[in-house]
Design an enzyme around this catalytic site. Structure first.
Site, PDB file in Angstrom:
ATOM      1  N   GLY A 192       0.851  -1.189   0.000  1.00 60.49           N
ATOM      2  CA  GLY A 192       0.000   0.000   0.000  1.00 60.49           C
ATOM      3  C   GLY A 192       0.885   1.236   0.000  1.00 60.49           C
ATOM      4  O   GLY A 192       2.030   1.210  -0.467  1.00 60.49           O
ATOM      5  N   GLY A 281      -2.086  -1.408   6.822  1.00 60.45           N
ATOM      6  CA  GLY A 281      -3.227  -0.573   7.192  1.00 60.45           C
ATOM      7  C   GLY A 281      -3.155  -0.114   8.631  1.00 60.45           C
ATOM      8  O   GLY A 281      -2.233  -0.471   9.378  1.00 60.45           O
ATOM      9  N   HIS A 454       3.876  28.182 -20.219  1.00 56.44           N
ATOM     10  CA  HIS A 454       4.736  27.297 -20.999  1.00 56.44           C
ATOM     11  C   HIS A 454       6.192  27.617 -20.672  1.00 56.44           C
ATOM     12  O   HIS A 454       6.548  28.779 -20.600  1.00 56.44           O
ATOM     13  CB  HIS A 454       4.468  27.515 -22.489  1.00 56.44           C
ATOM     14  CG  HIS A 454       5.419  26.744 -23.358  1.00 56.44           C
ATOM     15  ND1 HIS A 454       5.268  25.383 -23.561  1.00 56.44           N
ATOM     16  CD2 HIS A 454       6.532  27.122 -24.043  1.00 56.44           C
ATOM     17  CE1 HIS A 454       6.252  24.962 -24.360  1.00 56.44           C
ATOM     18  NE2 HIS A 454       7.030  25.991 -24.652  1.00 56.44           N
TER      19      HIS A 454
HETATM   20  P1  NAI Z   1      -2.703   0.675   2.988  1.00 54.23           P
HETATM   21  O1  NAI Z   1      -4.106   0.439   3.274  1.00 54.23           O
HETATM   22  O2  NAI Z   1      -2.319   1.788   2.063  1.00 54.23           O
HETATM   23  O3  NAI Z   1      -2.050  -0.641   2.384  1.00 54.23           O
HETATM   24  C1  NAI Z   1      -2.029  -1.849   3.077  1.00 54.23           C
HETATM   25  C2  NAI Z   1      -1.744  -2.949   2.090  1.00 54.23           C
HETATM   26  O4  NAI Z   1      -1.489  -4.119   2.817  1.00 54.23           O
HETATM   27  C3  NAI Z   1      -2.931  -3.229   1.165  1.00 54.23           C
HETATM   28  O5  NAI Z   1      -2.483  -3.273  -0.169  1.00 54.23           O
HETATM   29  C4  NAI Z   1      -3.440  -4.564   1.665  1.00 54.23           C
HETATM   30  O6  NAI Z   1      -4.024  -5.343   0.656  1.00 54.23           O
HETATM   31  C5  NAI Z   1      -2.163  -5.199   2.194  1.00 54.23           C
HETATM   32  N1  NAI Z   1      -2.375  -6.240   3.192  1.00 54.23           N
HETATM   33  C6  NAI Z   1      -3.279  -6.262   4.198  1.00 54.23           C
HETATM   34  N2  NAI Z   1      -3.148  -7.392   4.922  1.00 54.23           N
HETATM   35  C7  NAI Z   1      -2.131  -8.089   4.374  1.00 54.23           C
HETATM   36  C8  NAI Z   1      -1.514  -9.325   4.672  1.00 54.23           C
HETATM   37  N3  NAI Z   1      -1.915 -10.075   5.700  1.00 54.23           N
HETATM   38  N4  NAI Z   1      -0.504  -9.760   3.892  1.00 54.23           N
HETATM   39  C9  NAI Z   1      -0.064  -8.999   2.847  1.00 54.23           C
HETATM   40  N5  NAI Z   1      -0.617  -7.814   2.508  1.00 54.23           N
HETATM   41  C10 NAI Z   1      -1.627  -7.364   3.265  1.00 54.23           C
HETATM   42  O7  NAI Z   1      -1.993   0.838   4.414  1.00 54.23           O
HETATM   43  P2  NAI Z   1      -0.559   1.356   4.840  1.00 54.23           P
HETATM   44  O8  NAI Z   1       0.402   1.335   3.713  1.00 54.23           O
HETATM   45  O9  NAI Z   1      -0.255   0.626   6.083  1.00 54.23           O
HETATM   46  O10 NAI Z   1      -0.838   2.874   5.186  1.00 54.23           O
HETATM   47  C11 NAI Z   1      -1.865   3.183   6.116  1.00 54.23           C
HETATM   48  C12 NAI Z   1      -2.559   4.436   5.739  1.00 54.23           C
HETATM   49  O11 NAI Z   1      -1.749   5.561   6.054  1.00 54.23           O
HETATM   50  C13 NAI Z   1      -2.847   4.601   4.252  1.00 54.23           C
HETATM   51  O12 NAI Z   1      -4.004   3.916   3.852  1.00 54.23           O
HETATM   52  C14 NAI Z   1      -3.030   6.071   4.144  1.00 54.23           C
HETATM   53  O13 NAI Z   1      -4.325   6.404   4.560  1.00 54.23           O
HETATM   54  C15 NAI Z   1      -2.028   6.599   5.147  1.00 54.23           C
HETATM   55  N6  NAI Z   1      -0.791   6.976   4.435  1.00 54.23           N
HETATM   56  C16 NAI Z   1      -0.870   7.982   3.519  1.00 54.23           C
HETATM   57  C17 NAI Z   1       0.232   8.361   2.810  1.00 54.23           C
HETATM   58  C18 NAI Z   1       0.087   9.411   1.769  1.00 54.23           C
HETATM   59  O14 NAI Z   1      -0.933  10.093   1.763  1.00 54.23           O
HETATM   60  N7  NAI Z   1       1.063   9.601   0.879  1.00 54.23           N
HETATM   61  C19 NAI Z   1       1.545   7.739   3.024  1.00 54.23           C
HETATM   62  C20 NAI Z   1       1.491   6.660   3.976  1.00 54.23           C
HETATM   63  C21 NAI Z   1       0.358   6.318   4.670  1.00 54.23           C
END
Ligand code: NAI
Ligand code: FAD
Length: 475
Positions: A192, A281, A454
Site C-alpha cells: 500500500g 493498514g 509554458h
Molecule cells: P494501505 O491500506 O495503504 O495498504 C495496506 C496494504 O497491505 C494493502 O495493499 C493490503 O491489501 C495489504 N495487506 C493487508 N493485509 C495483508 C496481509 N496479511 N498480507 C499482505 N498484505 C496485506 O496501508 P498502509 O500502507 O499501512 O498505510 C496506512 C494508511 O496511512 C494509508 O491507507 C493512508 O491512509 C495513510 N498513508 C498515507 C500516505 C500518503 O498520503 N502519501 C503515506 C502513507 C500512509
C-alpha cells in the site's frame, strides 16, 4: 473546581490541532489534550500526531534525501555532472528528518500560544455528562469540563497476529522511519502507500526490497491505468513486488527475519531479510477513551460512528480524522476539524468528501482526485477520457522526467470533470488543479480554455482536458 472550557479537543494530530486553532479563532475557550506517546526530551506533549511525528513529514524528508541520492548516482552523469559515487550517511539523514519534525511540532505549540489554545498534558477519557449538558473528561490526573468535545485520537499501525513488532528488526511505521543503516535485504508486508514509499526510500539507498502483497491486483485503489504504469515503473526500478501472496510463519532470527509465504500460484516460498516492515493498514485509536462510560457509539470497525458532519450520537460530541470513517489522510482530518469548529459556531461548515486528493510520494509521484475509470464503469456512468503522456511535454523532458501521464475523466453527457489521475513528476502539486476544477464543478472544456504557462508540467493537464474532446495540440 474543575477547569472549564467551551471546547476540549482530545488528540493533538492534524485533525485535533487544526480543530482547536479554528475553534479558538471563532472565540471559543479551547483546550487540547495530548497523551504524548512520542519521546520528547523534556517530557512535554508533542503535537502533530502521527503526521508530524511518525507519518507524512518524516517519510517525505527521507523520500527527498533518498531521491537526491539516486539522482546523484544515476542521472547526474548523463547531464554532464561528475560527482563520483555518492555515499549515504544514514545517521545524518535521520538526524535531518528529526530536526524537521522537532521544528514543526514545536511550531504548533507556538500556534497554540498565538491562538490562545490551552495545551493539556495527558490521555483524555470520558468520565460522564455535566449537569448543564456538557462533558467531564479526565486528562491525566485531573477532570476538566467542556461544553463540547472533539475526539481526534487518530490511528495506529495494524499488526498481524504472530508477527510481534519490536521496531528494530520488525518495524511498523514508527521503526521504519528510524532505521539506522541501509539493510542489505528489506522485506515489506503490504504494497500500500507506506510499503511503496518506504520501499522506495531504502531501495534508492541500496537495499534489495521485496514487497509481499495479499491482494491479487497491485494498487487497486488507484485508477487501473495508473496502477499498471506504476507496477511497470517500480519493477524496472528494482522493487520486487509480489501480489496474491499468503503470509505464513515469520521467524525473528538473531540477525534478521525469515518469512514463509505462499506465492500467487500457491507455492511455498521463503524470504530472508535483515529487516521487515509491516504496513498492512491502520486501526482507529479508541482505547482508553471510555466510550462505554458515556454511551459513545463505535462502528463494527472500531471507529467513532459519525454522520456526514462528524457528529457522534452524543450531543456536543464530535469526532474527526483517522478515528472516523473515510480516507486516513492528514488533509482530510484537517478539513473535518475546521468544519466541526465552524458548525459549533453556527456557521456553514463544509467538507466535500468527493474532492479529497490522494498522493503517493514515490518517483514518479502518483496523485488523483475523484472517480477512477473502473469506478465509473461499475457505476454505469458514461464518460470520456483524455490521456497525455509526459513524454509529449517539453518541461518534463527538460527535467529528465518523461515517465507517466495525466488522465482526465469527464461525463460523456455534461462534460463535467469526474476524475483526474496523474502519475509523473510533481503529481502531488499538479493534482490541485484537478481539485479546484472539480470543486467549482468545471467541465473539461473549462480547463481546455484556460491559459497554462509554458513550459510547465501543468500543460499536460491542459492537454488532457483538450484530449477529452479529442483535440490535443501536442500529442
Ligand atoms: P494501505 O491500506 O495503504 O495498504 C495496506 C496494504 O497491505 C494493502 O495493499 C493490503 O491489501 C495489504 N495487506 C493487508 N493485509 C495483508 C496481509 N496479511 N498480507 C499482505 N498484505 C496485506 O496501508 P498502509 O500502507 O499501512 O498505510 C496506512 C494508511 O496511512 C494509508 O491507507 C493512508 O491512509 C495513510 N498513508 C498515507 C500516505 C500518503 O498520503 N502519501 C503515506 C502513507 C500512509
Ligand atoms: P493522528 O495524527 O493519529 O493524531 C492523533 C493524536 O491523538 C496522537 O498524537 C495521539 O497521541 C493522540 N491521542 C490518541 N488518543 C488520545 C487520548 N485518549 N488522549 C489524548 N491524546 C490522544 N497522510 C497524508 O495526508 N499525507 C501523507 O503523506 C501521509 N503520510 C503518512 C506516512 C505514514 C508513514 C503514516 C503512518 C501516515 C501517513 N499519513 C499521511 C496519514 C496521516 O498521518 C494521518 O491521516 C493523520 O495523521 C491523521 O490525523 P489525526 O489527527 O486524525 O490523527
Amino acid at each position: 473546581m474543575s477547569k472549564q472550557f467551551d471546547v476540549l479537543v482530545i488528540g493533538g494530530g492534524p485533525g485535533g490541532y487544526v480543530a482547536a486553532i479554528r475553534a479558538a479563532q471563532l472565540g471559543f475557550a479551547t483546550a487540547c489534550c495530548e497523551s504524548n506517546p512520542y519521546a520528547d526530551p523534556k517530557g512535554e506533549p508533542r503535537l502533530g500526531g502521527t503526521c508530524l511525528n511518525v507519518g507524512c513529514i518524516p517519510s517525505k524528508a527521507l523520500l527527498h534525501t533518498s531521491h537526491l541520492f539516486e539522482e546523484a548516482g544515476h542521472t547526474f552523469a548523463a547531464q554532464g555532472i561528475q560527482v563520483g559515487t555518492p555515499k549515504i550517511d544514514v545517521s545524518k539523514m535521520i538526524g535531518r528528518k528529526s530536526t524537521i519534525v522537532n521544528q514543526l511540532t514545536s511550531g504548533i505549540k507556538g500556534l497554540f500560544k498565538k491562538n490562545k489554545v490551552s495545551l493539556l498534558n495527558g490521555h483524555g477519557s470520558f468520565v460522564g455528562a455535566t449537569a448543564n449538558g456538557g462533558w467531564q473528561v479526565k486528562v491525566g490526573d485531573e477532570v476538566v469540563e467542556a461544553k463540547q468535545v472533539i475526539i481526534a485520537t487518530g490511528s495506529k499501525a495494524r499488526h498481524l497476529p504472530n508477527i510481534p513488532v519490536d521496531n528494530k528488526i520488525v518495524c511498523d511505521n514508527v521503526g521504519a522511519l528510524d532505521i539506522d543503516a541501509v539493510p542489505k535485504k528489506l522485506a515489506i508486508i503490504g504494497a500500500g502507500v507506506i510499503g511503496l514509499e518506504m520501499g522506495s526510500v531504502w531501495r534508492r539507498l541500496g537495499a534489495e526490497v521485496t514487497i509481499l502483497e495479499a491482494m491479487p491486483d497491485f494498487l487497486s485503489v488507484a485508477d487501473v491505468d495508473v496502477a499498471k504504469e506504476a507496477a511497470k515503473l517500480f519493477t524496472k526500478q528494482g522493487l520486487n513486488i509480489q501480489t496474491g501472496v499468503k503470509i505464513g510463519e515469520v521467524k525473528v532470527l538473531k540477525k534478521g527475519v525469515s518469512i514463509a509465504y505462499a506465492d500467487k500460484d500457491g507455492k511455498e516460498q521463503k524470504l530472508d531479510a535483515d529487516r521487515l516492515i509491516v504496513s498492512v493498514g491502520r486501526i482507529p485509536n479508541t482505547d482508553g477513551l471510555h466510550a462505554e462510560a458515556v454511551g459513545l457509539q463505535l462502528t463494527e470497525r472500531g471507529q467513532v460512528n459519525v454522520d456526514g458532519h462528524c457528529r457522534t450520537n452524543l450531543p456536543g460530541v464530535w469526532a474527526v480524522g483517522d478515528v472516523v470513517s473515510g480516507p486516513m489522510l492528514a488533509h482530510k482530518a484537517m478539513e473535518e476539524g475546521v468544519m466541526v469548529a465552524e458548525l459549533m459556531a453556527g456557521q456553514a461548515g463544509h467538507c466535500n468528501f468527493d474532492t479529497i486528493p490522494w498522493v503517493i510520494y514515490t518517483s514518479p509521484e502518483i496523485a488523483w482526485v475523484g472517480k477512477t475509470e473502473q469506478q465509473l464503469k461499475a457505476d454505469g456512468i458514461a464518460y470520456k477520457a483524455g490521456k497525455i503522456p509526459f513524454m509529449a511535454n517539453g518541461r518534463a523532458l527538460g527535467m529528465d522526467a518523461p515517465a507517466g501521464f495525466v488522465k482526465m475523466l469527464a461525463c460523456a453527457e455534461t462534460d463535467r470533470i469526474l476524475g483526474v489521475h496523474i502519475i509523473g513528476a510533481n503529481a502531488s502539486e499538479l493534482i490541485s488543479e484537478g481539485v479546484v476544477a472539480m470543486e467549482f464543478g468545471a467541465a473539461s472544456e473549462d480547463l481546455a480554455r484556460i491559459c497554462h504557462a509554458h513550459p510547465t508540467l501543468s500543460e499536460a493537464v491542459h492537454e488532457a482536458a483538450l484530449a477529452c474532446d479529442k483535440r490535443p495540440l501536442h500529442f
